[in-house]
Motif scaffolding. Structure first.
Motif, PDB file in Angstrom:
ATOM      1  N   ASP A   1      -4.198  14.080  -2.180  1.00  0.00           N
ATOM      2  CA  ASP A   1      -3.621  12.979  -1.410  1.00  0.00           C
ATOM      3  C   ASP A   1      -4.392  11.702  -1.740  1.00  0.00           C
ATOM      4  N   ASP A   2      -3.679  10.683  -2.235  1.00  0.00           N
ATOM      5  CA  ASP A   2      -4.329   9.441  -2.648  1.00  0.00           C
ATOM      6  C   ASP A   2      -3.595   8.237  -2.072  1.00  0.00           C
ATOM      7  N   THR A   3      -4.378   7.234  -1.686  1.00  0.00           N
ATOM      8  CA  THR A   3      -3.841   5.959  -1.213  1.00  0.00           C
ATOM      9  C   THR A   3      -4.279   4.859  -2.159  1.00  0.00           C
ATOM     10  N   SER A   4      -3.353   3.962  -2.495  1.00  0.00           N
ATOM     11  CA  SER A   4      -3.641   2.958  -3.509  1.00  0.00           C
ATOM     12  C   SER A   4      -2.779   1.726  -3.273  1.00  0.00           C
TER      13      SER A   4
ATOM     14  N   VAL B   1       0.850  -1.188   0.000  1.00  0.00           N
ATOM     15  CA  VAL B   1       0.000   0.000   0.000  1.00  0.00           C
ATOM     16  C   VAL B   1       0.889   1.242   0.000  1.00  0.00           C
TER      17      VAL B   1
ATOM     18  N   ASP C   1       0.847   5.757  -0.135  1.00  0.00           N
ATOM     19  CA  ASP C   1       0.140   7.031  -0.024  1.00  0.00           C
ATOM     20  C   ASP C   1       0.987   8.092  -0.712  1.00  0.00           C
TER      21      ASP C   1
END
Length: 210
Positions: free
Chosen positions: A164-167, A139, A141
């Motif tokens: 801000d993105d989490t993937s 994961v 960020d």
């Protein structure tokens, strides 16, 4: 900072492995001692940022800290930033946008496989311990900052936005390890993959095994 909470997870595999090595007797002990379960690395990063329907290529610097459960499996924490932005300008130069990767944070599971060179390397063989391939999955960020500057007859104005993105993140690497517990690696990582933003990077790393 939320990433500090992950450091305990990072070090625990290396500590388990060290305990196992101490409890093991005979030739296997020497083998484990030579394996070096932890590593730290610094990466130069060339980002590929697909954002706002444009492709940008800011640069960055990353730090990596890893711990291995055994010779093949482990976890890695990496933190990076891109202080060098990429800029998009209009033809009149009255409008420009600076794209900067403010931070990358990732917790990754990793698998690593080492092998000897199939070819003789005159003059280098005594110094090269092994070659390796490595995979990553976990994961990430990522925060991207955009600074938009607009100018007209009345003056200029600058607007700043952050996304801000989490993937899910994944990648692969290949490299070599020297006899001095120093290594080199070349990596490709994809940190964010969404409809409106994709962040990937080609990275060159200098690694130290401990």
């Amino acid at each position: 900072m939320r990433y500090w909470m992950l450091i305990g997870l990072l070090f625990s595999p290396a500590l388990w492995a060290a305990d196992e090595a101490e409890e093991t007797q005979g030739p296997r002990v020497a083998h484990f001692q030579d394996s070096r379960y932890g590593y730290a690395a610094a990466n130069l990063m060339h980002f590929n940022l697909d954002y706002d329907e444009y492709e940008l290529t800011p640069s960055g610097l990353g730090l990596r800290l890893g711990g291995m459960v055994d010779e093949n499996w482990g976890v890695e924490l990496r933190l990076a930033t891109g202080p060098s932005p990429d800029t998009r300008r209009t033809e009149t130069r009255r409008y420009k946008v600076d794209y900067t990767v403010e931070h990358v944070g990732a917790l990754l599971a990793t698998g690593k496989w080492s092998f000897q060179s199939p070819l003789k390397l005159p003059g280098l063989d005594p110094y090269i311990d092994s070659f390796f391939v490595q995979g990553f999955a976990g994961v990430a960020d990522v925060k991207v900052k955009t600074e938009t500057r607009r100018c007209n007859a009345l003056g200029c104005r600058t607007d700043t936005d952050r996304n801000d993105d989490t993937s899910l993140a994944f990648g692969a690497a290949m490299g070599l390890r020297t006899a001095y517990n120093i290594g080199l690696s070349l990596q490709y990582m994809q940190y964010v993959d969404k409809d409106y933003i994709t962040v990937s990077a080609v990275e060159g790393g200098l690694e130290w095994y401990f």
